[in-house]
Design an enzyme around this catalytic site. Structure first.
Site, short mmCIF file in Angstrom:
data_model
loop_
_atom_site.label_atom_id
_atom_site.label_comp_id
_atom_site.label_asym_id
_atom_site.label_seq_id
_atom_site.Cartn_x
_atom_site.Cartn_y
_atom_site.Cartn_z
N HIS A 198 -8.40 6.43 -16.96
CA HIS A 198 -7.09 6.32 -17.61
C HIS A 198 -6.63 7.65 -18.18
CE1 HIS A 198 -7.23 1.72 -17.91
NE2 HIS A 198 -6.30 2.10 -17.07
N ARG A 305 -3.94 -3.83 -5.64
CA ARG A 305 -5.26 -4.32 -6.01
C ARG A 305 -5.09 -5.14 -7.30
NH1 ARG A 305 -7.07 1.43 -4.64
NH2 ARG A 305 -8.54 1.19 -2.93
N ARG A 341 -3.06 -8.08 -2.65
CA ARG A 341 -4.39 -8.45 -2.16
C ARG A 341 -5.03 -9.43 -3.12
NH1 ARG A 341 -9.05 -4.00 -1.64
NH2 ARG A 341 -9.12 -4.25 -3.89
N GLU A 440 -12.33 -4.48 7.13
CA GLU A 440 -13.18 -3.50 6.45
C GLU A 440 -14.66 -3.82 6.62
OE1 GLU A 440 -12.17 -3.45 2.26
OE2 GLU A 440 -11.89 -5.61 2.20
N ASN A 463 -12.32 2.62 3.25
CA ASN A 463 -13.33 2.92 2.22
C ASN A 463 -14.57 2.06 2.45
OD1 ASN A 463 -11.27 4.41 1.16
ND2 ASN A 463 -10.78 3.00 -0.49
N ASP A 464 -14.34 0.77 2.66
CA ASP A 464 -15.47 -0.11 2.89
C ASP A 464 -15.94 -0.05 4.34
OD1 ASP A 464 -16.31 -1.34 0.49
OD2 ASP A 464 -14.42 -2.42 0.41
N ARG A 474 -20.59 3.97 -0.76
CA ARG A 474 -19.44 4.81 -1.05
C ARG A 474 -19.49 5.44 -2.45
NH1 ARG A 474 -14.59 0.26 -1.21
NH2 ARG A 474 -13.52 1.57 -2.69
N CYS A 511 -5.19 1.38 4.60
CA CYS A 511 -4.97 1.51 3.16
C CYS A 511 -6.17 2.14 2.44
CB CYS A 511 -4.59 0.18 2.55
SG CYS A 511 -5.88 -1.06 2.69
C1 PEP Z 1 -10.93 -0.10 1.33
O1 PEP Z 1 -12.03 -0.65 1.33
O2 PEP Z 1 -10.62 0.83 2.10
C2 PEP Z 1 -9.89 -0.50 0.37
C3 PEP Z 1 -8.67 -0.01 0.43
O3 PEP Z 1 -10.24 -1.38 -0.58
P1 PEP Z 1 -11.05 -1.01 -1.91
O4 PEP Z 1 -11.11 0.47 -2.02
O5 PEP Z 1 -10.27 -1.67 -2.98
O6 PEP Z 1 -12.37 -1.66 -1.65
MG MG Z 2 -12.34 -2.53 0.34
#
Ligand code: PEP
Ligand code: MG
Length: 593
Positions: A198, A305, A341, A440, A463-464, A474, A511
């Site tokens: 933050h 999110r 989401r 993902e 990301n996942d 990650r 995303c």
């Molecule tokens: C992802 O996994 O790429 C994603 C956008 O979701 P998060 O980062 O919220 O897991």
């Molecule tokens: Mg994810």
């Protein structure tokens, strides 16, 4: 004056807020409360010890309330952050558990509080998603405030600083950051903290450079040292030589000119030289970030999110609370797409009233849709709120962590139940909401052609996907260098998902963080990606990259990329082909050499 023999010491941290500042360091005593030892309380004194703790909490609440009342105009948009801190003071994990400890173990408040925070810290340490992991900082900040009030430890007053300086602190809480006077403080650096903290959010909204997570900056820097801080690269130079100062001055000018140019062009459409339009969307975590999404030229919200409301409050959010915050986002976006989401929470993410089942391997555990299928009450409440809010804009619903068809069928069945209940109650809601899934999990990639027949859109969560495909945690810094978006296997997966989407006639977006690097754009676009969604501040640069390339050229480039066998080989040809374009486009070369 520079030192006789300048040392040019370079410290690496995390870029919290972009920009360059050059000036003198000013050390402030913040974020380090002396540990208080454990001592026993006699049974007859337990009640008054609990009272002492309650008083310290009340005092902390009053302090925060005073800070909020006195907030200058430029900080107002961040009030929600301080509000959340205020609420944390009453949070079960801190408040009730500390009192229970004092009573049960008959120990002093300071020790009981520290233990409660340690417990929460342990659970948070297992969370992989950085934006949730960092919420532990909020808990630490409020507990430090209570500790200070318990022990009477003094700290420096940031609002009283009357020189032009760069702040150096062990840690700054969001409340500390709001005490910064913009005409005095040029930027700040801290040992702790991360990009999604933050405090970093506040620095970005104020547009002052900040470098966080430097670990031992307070040990290595003293008041009066000359510093150059680069918040884009997350770098600090201590005691620079004349040449470095001159170079950084011109980098600073280039950066400022670049920022001004980006701000002027961010609202132009993201259209390639040969006329293909790509939607560039924003990822947000709080309704308040919508403003930033619009300001940076976002075409919509590609990923909202929704975990925040479940994490930063006492008890579960009600349908009404969820509805209000979703409706706010839909209304502000005025008909532009808003992709909400459903809850991506589970054993690895803490919800205030959710059971803390500790799992050995939470990333592979009961999270996201799996959690929602177990806790159908929580899921239904959220679905109802989304369906109702969807009346106020172009809202779509997106389900995370889908691993196969059975989950889609089960989720759709629950959605139908919720629609029927709302119908029965005569509540207004959107009956034909678009339903998409996050791709993902590797099994969803393999089944993409089958899944595409059942949903309205795909959004690839790189990301996942990278984490699960290359088997790289990650959040684990020991293997961070292997976390590679341009891994040939990842590129093949994205390409095959895009092909499956096209064959089924549905749209596909990306995303994950991968979407926000200009180097990835010439590879992702020719794969057939329709939308890119990212943190709002990356939007202008990605839009500019899209405007600088031709999709036709990128198609033949992609063929070359797909022949490569290693990340290095891929990086080499991207640099060769687009490196100069990216440098020229940015005109500012981020970072200090
Ligand atoms: C992802 O996994 O790429 C994603 C956008 O979701 P998060 O980062 O919220 O897991
Ligand atoms: Mg994810």
């Amino acid at each position: 004056m520079l030192h006789e023999a300048s040392k040019n010491i370079i410290l690496k941290g995390i870029g919290g807020s972009p920009g360059i500042a050059i000036g003198k360091a000013y050390f402030v005593e913040k974020g380090k409360v002396d540990i208080v030892d454990k001592y026993r309380i006699r049974p007859g004194r337990v009640e008054s010890e609990v009272k002492r703790f309650r008083n310290a909490v009340t005092e902390s609440k009053q302090e925060l309330a005073r800070i909020m009342e006195g907030l200058p105009e430029e900080y107002r948009e961040n009030t929600y952050i301080l509000d959340a801190q205020l609420m944390l003071l009453a949070d079960k994990k801190i408040y009730e558990s500390t009192i229970a400890r004092i009573e049960k173990e008959q120990i002093n408040s300071e020790w009981a509080l520290q233990k409660s925070v340690d417990d929460v810290r342990e659970v948070f340490s297992k969370i992989s998603a950085p934006y949730i992991k960092e919420r532990i900082n909020d808990i630490v900040h409020v507990s430090e405030r209570i500790l200070r009030n318990l022990t009477g430890q003094e700290e420096d007053d940031i609002s009283a600083i009357n020189k032009r300086v760069i702040l150096v602190a062990h840690d700054l809480s969001p409340a500390d950051a709001t005490q910064i006077q913009l005409e005095k403080v040029m930027g700040f650096i801290t040992d702790l903290g991360g990009r999604t903290s933050h405090t970093a959010i506040i620095a970005r909204s104020l547009e002052i450079p900040a470098v966080l997570g430097l670990e031992d900056a307070t040990r290595r820097i003293h008041t009066g040292d000359i510093l150059i801080i680069d918040g884009t690269k997350g770098m600090v130079i201590v005691d620079p030589d004349e040449e470095t100062v001159t170079r950084c001055h011109s980098e600073k000018e280039r950066f400022e000119a670049y920022e001004a140019m980006v701000a002027r062009s961010s609202h132009l459409p993201a259209e390639t030289l040969d006329g293909h339009h790509i939607r560039v969307m924003a990822n947000i975590e709080m309704a308040q970030e919508v403003v930033s999404a619009i300001d940076h030229g976002g075409d919509g919200i590609g990923l909202y999110r929704t975990e925040y409301l479940y994490l930063n409050k006492k008890g579960l959010p009600t349908e009404e609370e969820l509805f209000e915050s979703y409706r706010e986002v839909a209304e502000i976006m005025k008909g532009r797409p808003v992709t909400i989401r459903t809850l991506d929470i589970g054993a690895d993410k803490i919800g205030s009233d959710l059971k803390w089942s500790r799992e050995v391997n939470p990333a592979l555990g009961l999270r996201a849709i799996r959690f929602c299928m177990k806790e159908t009450g929580i899921f239904k409440t959220q679905l109802a709120a989304i369906l109702r809010a969807a009346v106020y804009g172009d809202v779509r619903l997106m389900i995370p962590m889908i691993s196969g068809m059975a989950e889609i069928i089960a989720a759709r069945r629950i959605l139908t139940d919720v629609c029927e209940s709302l119908d029965k109650e005569g509540v207004v809601f959107k009956k034909d909401i678009k339903v998409g899934i996050m791709v993902e999990v590797p099994s969803a990639v393999v089944l993409a052609d089958v899944l595409a027949e059942e949903v309205d859109f795909f959004s690839i969560g790189t990301n996942d996907l990278i984490q699960y495909s290359i088997a790289i945690d990650r959040g684990n810094e020991h293997v961070a260098d292997m976390y590679q978006p341009l891994h040939p296997a990842i590129l093949r997966m994205i390409k095959s998902v895009a092909e499956a989407a096209r064959a089924a006639g549905i749209k596909v977006s990306i995303c994950g963080e991968m979407a926000c690097s200009p180097f990835h754009v010439p590879i992702l676009l020719p794969m057939g990606i329709d939308e890119l969604s990212m943190n709002p501040i990356s939007i202008p640069e990605i839009k500019r990259m899209i405007r600088a390339i031709s999709l036709e050229d990128c198609r033949s480039f992609l063929e070359e990329v797909m022949k490569k066998r290693t990340v290095r080989e891929i990086l080499n040809i991207v640099e060769e082909e687009f490196g100069e374009k990216i440098q020229n486009m940015a005109s500012y070369e981020p970072g200090l050499k």
